[in-house]
Design a protein around this motif. Structure first.
Motif, PDB file in Angstrom:
ATOM      1  N   THR A   1      -2.658   0.351 -14.130  1.00 49.97           N
ATOM      2  CA  THR A   1      -2.909   1.346 -13.036  1.00 49.97           C
ATOM      3  C   THR A   1      -2.614   0.696 -11.755  1.00 49.97           C
ATOM      4  OG1 THR A   1      -4.718   2.663 -13.846  1.00 49.97           O
ATOM      5  CG2 THR A   1      -4.584   2.623 -11.589  1.00 49.97           C
ATOM      6  N   GLU A   2      -2.733  -0.497 -11.486  1.00 51.78           N
ATOM      7  CA  GLU A   2      -2.307  -1.135 -10.146  1.00 51.78           C
ATOM      8  C   GLU A   2      -1.049  -1.267 -10.055  1.00 51.78           C
ATOM      9  OE1 GLU A   2      -6.264  -3.149 -11.847  1.00 51.78           O
ATOM     10  OE2 GLU A   2      -4.293  -2.460 -12.517  1.00 51.78           O
ATOM     11  N   LYS A   3      -0.488  -1.952 -11.165  1.00 57.42           N
ATOM     12  CA  LYS A   3       1.240  -1.838 -11.084  1.00 57.42           C
ATOM     13  C   LYS A   3       1.828  -0.678 -10.945  1.00 57.42           C
ATOM     14  CE  LYS A   3       1.540  -6.425 -13.451  1.00 57.42           C
ATOM     15  NZ  LYS A   3       2.239  -7.206 -12.456  1.00 57.42           N
ATOM     16  N   ARG A   4       1.418   0.339 -11.994  1.00 55.93           N
ATOM     17  CA  ARG A   4       1.882   1.585 -11.582  1.00 55.93           C
ATOM     18  C   ARG A   4       1.894   2.261 -10.249  1.00 55.93           C
ATOM     19  NH1 ARG A   4      -0.124   6.894 -12.376  1.00 55.93           N
ATOM     20  NH2 ARG A   4       1.422   8.310 -13.484  1.00 55.93           N
ATOM     21  N   THR A   5       0.549   2.031  -9.457  1.00 51.19           N
ATOM     22  CA  THR A   5       0.447   2.479  -8.366  1.00 51.19           C
ATOM     23  C   THR A   5       1.235   1.801  -7.307  1.00 51.19           C
ATOM     24  OG1 THR A   5      -1.810   2.834  -8.616  1.00 51.19           O
ATOM     25  CG2 THR A   5      -1.212   2.581  -6.172  1.00 51.19           C
ATOM     26  N   MET A   6       1.661   0.533  -7.529  1.00 46.84           N
ATOM     27  CA  MET A   6       2.605  -0.279  -6.423  1.00 46.84           C
ATOM     28  C   MET A   6       4.048   0.317  -6.801  1.00 46.84           C
ATOM     29  SD  MET A   6       1.142  -1.974  -4.469  1.00 46.84           S
ATOM     30  CE  MET A   6       2.651  -2.725  -3.679  1.00 46.84           C
ATOM     31  N   PHE A   7       4.230   0.727  -8.053  1.00 43.68           N
ATOM     32  CA  PHE A   7       5.782   1.077  -8.386  1.00 43.68           C
ATOM     33  C   PHE A   7       6.054   2.351  -7.793  1.00 43.68           C
ATOM     34  CE2 PHE A   7       8.517   3.377 -11.277  1.00 43.68           C
ATOM     35  CZ  PHE A   7       9.496   2.669 -11.407  1.00 43.68           C
ATOM     36  N   TYR A   8       5.150   3.348  -8.107  1.00 41.15           N
ATOM     37  CA  TYR A   8       5.314   4.543  -7.655  1.00 41.15           C
ATOM     38  C   TYR A   8       5.399   4.819  -5.827  1.00 41.15           C
ATOM     39  CZ  TYR A   8       5.926   6.661 -11.795  1.00 41.15           C
ATOM     40  OH  TYR A   8       6.293   7.131 -13.240  1.00 41.15           O
ATOM     41  N   TRP A   9       4.412   3.867  -5.379  1.00 41.67           N
ATOM     42  CA  TRP A   9       4.438   3.792  -3.883  1.00 41.67           C
ATOM     43  C   TRP A   9       5.858   3.267  -3.287  1.00 41.67           C
ATOM     44  CZ3 TRP A   9       5.608  -0.184  -0.283  1.00 41.67           C
ATOM     45  CH2 TRP A   9       5.287   0.134   0.949  1.00 41.67           C
ATOM     46  N   SER A  10       6.186   2.054  -3.851  1.00 41.32           N
ATOM     47  CA  SER A  10       7.655   1.884  -3.445  1.00 41.32           C
ATOM     48  C   SER A  10       8.754   2.686  -3.666  1.00 41.32           C
ATOM     49  CB  SER A  10       7.916   0.345  -4.488  1.00 41.32           C
ATOM     50  OG  SER A  10       8.147   0.794  -5.676  1.00 41.32           O
ATOM     51  N   LYS A  11       8.759   3.590  -4.308  1.00 40.66           N
ATOM     52  CA  LYS A  11       9.671   4.573  -4.916  1.00 40.66           C
ATOM     53  C   LYS A  11       9.508   5.565  -3.592  1.00 40.66           C
ATOM     54  CE  LYS A  11      10.894   6.050  -8.549  1.00 40.66           C
ATOM     55  NZ  LYS A  11      11.048   6.664  -9.925  1.00 40.66           N
ATOM     56  N   LEU A  12       8.240   5.800  -3.433  1.00 39.49           N
ATOM     57  CA  LEU A  12       7.998   6.850  -2.126  1.00 39.49           C
ATOM     58  C   LEU A  12       8.262   6.340  -1.000  1.00 39.49           C
ATOM     59  CD1 LEU A  12       6.700   9.662  -1.589  1.00 39.49           C
ATOM     60  CD2 LEU A  12       4.623   8.327  -1.044  1.00 39.49           C
ATOM     61  N   TYR A  13       8.199   4.944  -0.592  1.00 42.06           N
ATOM     62  CA  TYR A  13       8.668   4.213   0.689  1.00 42.06           C
ATOM     63  C   TYR A  13      10.012   4.158   0.980  1.00 42.06           C
ATOM     64  CZ  TYR A  13       8.315   0.907   4.316  1.00 42.06           C
ATOM     65  OH  TYR A  13       8.286   0.175   5.679  1.00 42.06           O
ATOM     66  N   SER A  14      10.721   3.737  -0.325  1.00 42.65           N
ATOM     67  CA  SER A  14      12.266   3.311  -0.116  1.00 42.65           C
ATOM     68  C   SER A  14      13.091   4.444  -0.224  1.00 42.65           C
ATOM     69  CB  SER A  14      12.651   2.332  -1.319  1.00 42.65           C
ATOM     70  OG  SER A  14      12.313   3.049  -2.641  1.00 42.65           O
ATOM     71  N   GLY A  15      12.227   5.452  -0.860  1.00 42.84           N
ATOM     72  CA  GLY A  15      13.235   6.878  -1.183  1.00 42.84           C
ATOM     73  C   GLY A  15      13.308   7.606   0.162  1.00 42.84           C
TER      74      GLY A  15
END
Length: 306
Positions: free
Chosen positions: A88-102
């Protein structure tokens, strides 16, 4: 009257909180979440992916989280997780990073990036404390000074509410979480006295619970979530067992401490690969396998073709 549906189902959660007509419900929920941590309440929220009939609960491509933008341009993502998909923690960071960089379009400067907030509502516990609401930022370890305020992660863990009594007075986040957790309907009046806008969420849940088509789609989503959780859990267990057995065998063959350690490491990698192969054979999509196994999507594609 029909039995109430479970608002923790992500399909139903998005219908209650992610529709244009219930935008005020989402805003009230977000404000109780932010105010509890000392932040200023929002005045407006713009929905970026409102609920539509295309959000079919059986379609793997359906986006059942809720994305919004504040008046200042900050992005907020709210996701309900009924079952633990692991990592869950890595998944959260992955999707946060996509939201941010997108956010950045071609040739835009980095200063155009706005703060992104992720709110995970979990029907399981992952953090080693008793707090039901945990918030994370980027801070320096010793002094606590912030590096940048662009990252904010909230974890709302419903099981940590336990058998908490309904507050007799006072609003706040706990009222919303007790509603989501399925507190007995006899307590609803007290909850709405504390949080008046919660009444609209309750009315929506009652309306949807009596709609035959909604119940059909809800049950289809529940079945999909249960099946996916069972398949992932079974594949993880089998893959882990096979991998560790292979790792121990490799270590014993070497007859050295270093060999055993190396064998166990190789065993853990083998366990991930074996789990991924099991999930591929069951028809689980690559993105879900990556979340469960910790392998990258490219590594999984290579397994598929090998």
């Amino acid at each position: 009257m029909s039995e109430l549906l479970d608002p923790r189902n992500d399909f139903l959660f998005k219908r209650i909180f992610g529709s244009e007509e219930n935008k005020d419900v989402l805003l009230a929920f977000l404000n109780t979440t932010f105010v509890e941590t000392g932040a200023q309440p929002l005045t407006e929220i713009i929905l970026l992916n409102t609920y539509t009939d295309k959000d079919a609960p059986h379609d793997k491509q359906s986006i059942l989280d809720i994305r919004g933008k504040t008046a200042d341009g900050e992005l907020i993502n709210v996701e309900m997780q009924l079952f633990n998909k692991y990592e869950t923690e890595k998944r959260t960071m992955f999707y946060w990073s996509k939201l941010y960089s997108g956010q950045l379009q071609e040739s835009q400067p980095y200063k155009a990036l706005k703060k992104c907030v992720t709110i995970n509502i979990l029907n399981y516990s992952i953090l080693p404390n008793e707090q039901y609401h945990n918030v994370f930022h980027l801070r320096e370890d010793r002094t606590g000074i912030p590096l940048i305020d662009d990252l904010e992660l909230h974890f709302l863990e419903l099981p940590k509410l336990g058998d908490q009594a309904v507050p007799i007075e006072g609003g706040g986040l706990v009222n919303w979480l007790l509603f989501l957790k399925g507190v007995d309907k006899s307590h609803w009046e007290v909850l709405t006295m504390n949080e008046p806008v919660l009444k609209k969420a309750m009315n929506t849940l009652e309306f949807l619970s009596q709609d035959a088509e909604t119940r059909r789609l809800y049950e289809a989503r529940q079945k999909y979530l249960h099946d996916e959780a069972s398949l992932i859990d079974g594949a993880m267990t089998e893959g882990r067992n096979r991998g560790l057995i292979e790792g121990r065998a490799e270590g014993l063959k070497e007859g050295k401490i270093e060999g055993r350690a190396e064998g166990l490491i190789e065993g853990k990698v083998a366990a991930k690969i074996e789990m991924a192969r099991e999930l591929l054979s069951l028809g689980i999509d690559i993105a879900a396998i990556a979340k469960a196994s910790g392998l990258t999507e490219d590594e999984i594609r290579n397994l598929k073709t090998s």
